[in-house]
Design a protein around this motif. Structure first.
Motif, PDB file in Angstrom:
ATOM      1  N   UNK A  70      77.468 -25.412 -67.543  1.00 22.59           N
ATOM      2  CA  UNK A  70      76.784 -26.683 -67.763  1.00 22.59           C
ATOM      3  C   UNK A  70      77.431 -27.370 -68.955  1.00 22.59           C
ATOM      4  N   UNK A  71      78.113 -28.490 -68.744  1.00 22.71           N
ATOM      5  CA  UNK A  71      78.783 -29.176 -69.862  1.00 22.71           C
ATOM      6  C   UNK A  71      77.795 -29.571 -70.950  1.00 22.71           C
ATOM      7  N   UNK A  72      78.298 -29.617 -72.172  1.00 19.29           N
ATOM      8  CA  UNK A  72      77.512 -30.062 -73.317  1.00 19.29           C
ATOM      9  C   UNK A  72      77.799 -31.546 -73.528  1.00 19.29           C
ATOM     10  N   UNK A  73      76.887 -32.424 -73.107  1.00 19.64           N
ATOM     11  CA  UNK A  73      77.172 -33.869 -73.096  1.00 19.64           C
ATOM     12  C   UNK A  73      77.521 -34.406 -74.486  1.00 19.64           C
ATOM     13  N   UNK A  74      78.360 -35.417 -74.478  1.00 18.62           N
ATOM     14  CA  UNK A  74      78.675 -36.132 -75.714  1.00 18.62           C
ATOM     15  C   UNK A  74      77.828 -37.397 -75.731  1.00 18.62           C
ATOM     16  N   UNK A  75      76.902 -37.444 -76.649  1.00 21.48           N
ATOM     17  CA  UNK A  75      75.947 -38.550 -76.703  1.00 21.48           C
ATOM     18  C   UNK A  75      76.445 -39.673 -77.603  1.00 21.48           C
ATOM     19  N   UNK A  76      75.823 -40.839 -77.465  1.00 22.94           N
ATOM     20  CA  UNK A  76      76.169 -42.019 -78.263  1.00 22.94           C
ATOM     21  C   UNK A  76      77.677 -42.280 -78.223  1.00 22.94           C
ATOM     22  N   UNK A  77      78.182 -42.361 -77.021  1.00 19.77           N
ATOM     23  CA  UNK A  77      79.637 -42.470 -76.830  1.00 19.77           C
ATOM     24  C   UNK A  77      80.030 -43.836 -76.290  1.00 19.77           C
ATOM     25  N   UNK A  78      81.287 -44.177 -76.529  1.00 17.72           N
ATOM     26  CA  UNK A  78      81.895 -45.384 -75.968  1.00 17.72           C
ATOM     27  C   UNK A  78      82.882 -44.987 -74.882  1.00 17.72           C
TER      28      UNK A  78
END
Length: 502
Positions: free
Chosen positions: A20-28
């Motif tokens: 399960x990937x670890x999402x990158x939040x607050x991203x562009x």
């Protein structure tokens, strides 16, 4: 309608682990490779691209997994390898029914991370995005990036750096190390299953062949494509930097970029990876390291092929590389038809370039101005660039004689075919055109990549966009980037060496 699937799930479950990937939040969303997306038939919205690339959500049919493999790293076998900072999402077929893997890099820890954080940084993501487009435009088989995101989270490397994630597209993510792993396990059943998977997804023309011919031909195809790829590296002056067997693709695509570089001055033993203290992967060593890696793969295939087939595969690499390299360098010299003895002239040319500390790429660009009548004119750009030393005068005499032989051979061949032979003016036009179509005007030098990275770290993505477009047409250069076609200055721009974290 576009179909999303993951064919790798059809292999035994010890080949991979669900992740399960670890999402990158607050991203562009920094960039989306629209030409590549169009080729794959992908019409996602900007929000969908962001969600996929950040690891938040994926289309139905894509299942993130980390692959298990092993490999030789700097000559030493490492059994503890696998996808440590990325996951294979699955495949999508283009309009020609060619399957393409889509891989999410920088998505966090996996069971194969080996104490690493599994993340990627913006610096390495931008470098991989740029080099994929650069090599593809130069005709070098390569993986490419589909989309790139940049987040607020910091990742510790040499210091704290901004995190990034990106999508990588390849014909396959099967490495030499996959086959090494199964050979080390003496698992012939799984070895054949993987070989059949590669045939089905990458080389379907081999599927009808019986065993063991099918596996011998698969090996020959991998070895031949690897030799051709490395010959192209040498032709364009590209240094990979980390030619470990786990970084070698069975599709013959340039794979797993780290401290890559294009040559600046023609330094034949240039090492672009400052971690490579022995120079194992120097520019001059890449052909022999390609053979070494193929011999490792050949040894792994010994479980399913004959000794004669294994010997043939090794010889095939050598013969394929030598032929491809010689014809490629002769083309850069304006020689349409390479001769066996040209290998001496090519080697002597490169040695003289190194001794003269001349730029590898600019030399061939200036070679279009070599002209028997104009060579001694004060304003001749070629003579101005190389100088008028005795060594270069002797070289010019040899080159002039080789051109005369080329013209004579063409005349003889055309006369035998009852065709009109090229006159001297036509022959010169052909020579110049051949050089121009084999020599880029714009090269992704490391100092240029660094400028683009520094801008991106300030959230200025305009240079990245500008250079991605420019690198797709490297044989011409727009006025805005004209200065970058000149040799780099001596002030920290030449011969930069980077680390594996690059």
């Amino acid at each position: 309608m576009t179909q999303f699937y993951n064919a790798y799930l059809n292999l035994p479950n010890h080949f991979y682990r669900a992740v399960k990937p670890q999402p990158m939040l607050e991203a562009d969303l920094v960039h989306c490779n629209q030409p590549l997306a169009h080729q794959l038939g992908l019409n996602f919205s900007a929000q969908q691209w962001l969600d996929i690339t950040c690891g938040v959500a994926f289309p139905d049919g894509w299942t993130p997994i980390a692959q298990k493999y092993t490999g030789h790293q700097f000559g030493y076998y490492n059994p503890q390898l696998g996808d440590g900072r990325g996951v294979l999402l699955g495949q999508v077929n283009d309009a020609h029914d060619q399957a393409w893997d889509v891989h999410l890099k920088g998505s966090g820890q996996t069971p194969f991370s080996r104490q690493g954080d599994g993340r990627a940084v913006l610096r390495s993501a931008v470098r991989e995005y740029l080099i994929g487009e650069a090599l593809h435009a130069l005709g070098v088989p390569t993986t490419r990036c589909l989309a790139l995101c940049h987040g607020l989270e910091n990742v510790r490397r040499d210091g704290l750096e901004p995190r990034a994630t990106y999508l990588r597209v390849a014909k396959t993510h099967i490495r030499f190390g996959h086959f090494e792993w199964l050979a080390q396990q003496n698992d012939v059943v799984s070895f054949k299953a993987l070989a059949n998977y590669v045939i089905q997804t990458v080389y379907p023309d081999l599927a009808t062949l019986p065993e063991p011919e099918r596996y011998a031909q698969l090996l020959n195809t991998i070895v031949s494509r690897t030799a051709q790829m490395i010959a192209l590296w040498q032709k364009v002056g590209f240094c990979h930097g980390v030619m470990n067997t786990d970084n070698m693709s069975v599709a013959g695509e340039t794979f797993d970029f780290g401290p890559y570089a294009f040559l600046d001055d023609c330094q034949l033993h240039y090492v672009c990876n400052h971690s490579d203290t022995q120079g194992r992967y120097a520019y001059s060593q890449q052909p022999s390291m390609g053979l070494w890696n193929c011999q490792v793969l050949i040894s792994a295939f010994a479980h399913v092929i004959s000794e004669a087939d294994a010997q043939h595969a090794a010889e095939l690499y050598i013969n394929t590389y030598n032929q491809a390299y010689l014809s490629g360098l002769c083309a850069k010299l304006g020689l349409a038809n390479s001769l066996p003895q040209d290998k001496h002239f090519v080697a002597d040319t490169l040695i003289l370039l190194e001794q003269s500390s001349l730029d590898f790429h600019v030399f061939f660009n200036k070679l279009v101005y070599f002209n028997v009548e104009q060579r001694h004119c004060q304003s001749n750009p070629f003579t101005e660039f190389v100088g008028d030393s005795q060594a270069w005068q002797q070289w010019a005499t040899r080159y002039q004689a080789r051109l005369a032989l080329e013209h004579a051979n063409q005349e003889a061949a055309q006369n035998n075919l009852l065709h009109t032979a090229l006159n001297p003016t036509q022959f010169e036009t052909q020579r110049v055109a051949l050089i121009n179509t084999n020599t880029p005007q714009l090269v992704l030098r490391n100092y240029i990549a660094q400028e683009i990275i520094e801008a991106a770290q300030r959230k200025d993505y305009a240079p990245l966009t500008q250079w991605v477009h420019a690198l797709r047409e490297p044989f011409s250069v727009c006025d805005a980037l004209k200065a970058y076609s000149a040799p780099p200055s001596q002030k920290g721009q030449k011969g930069l060496a980077l680390s594996c974290s690059s």
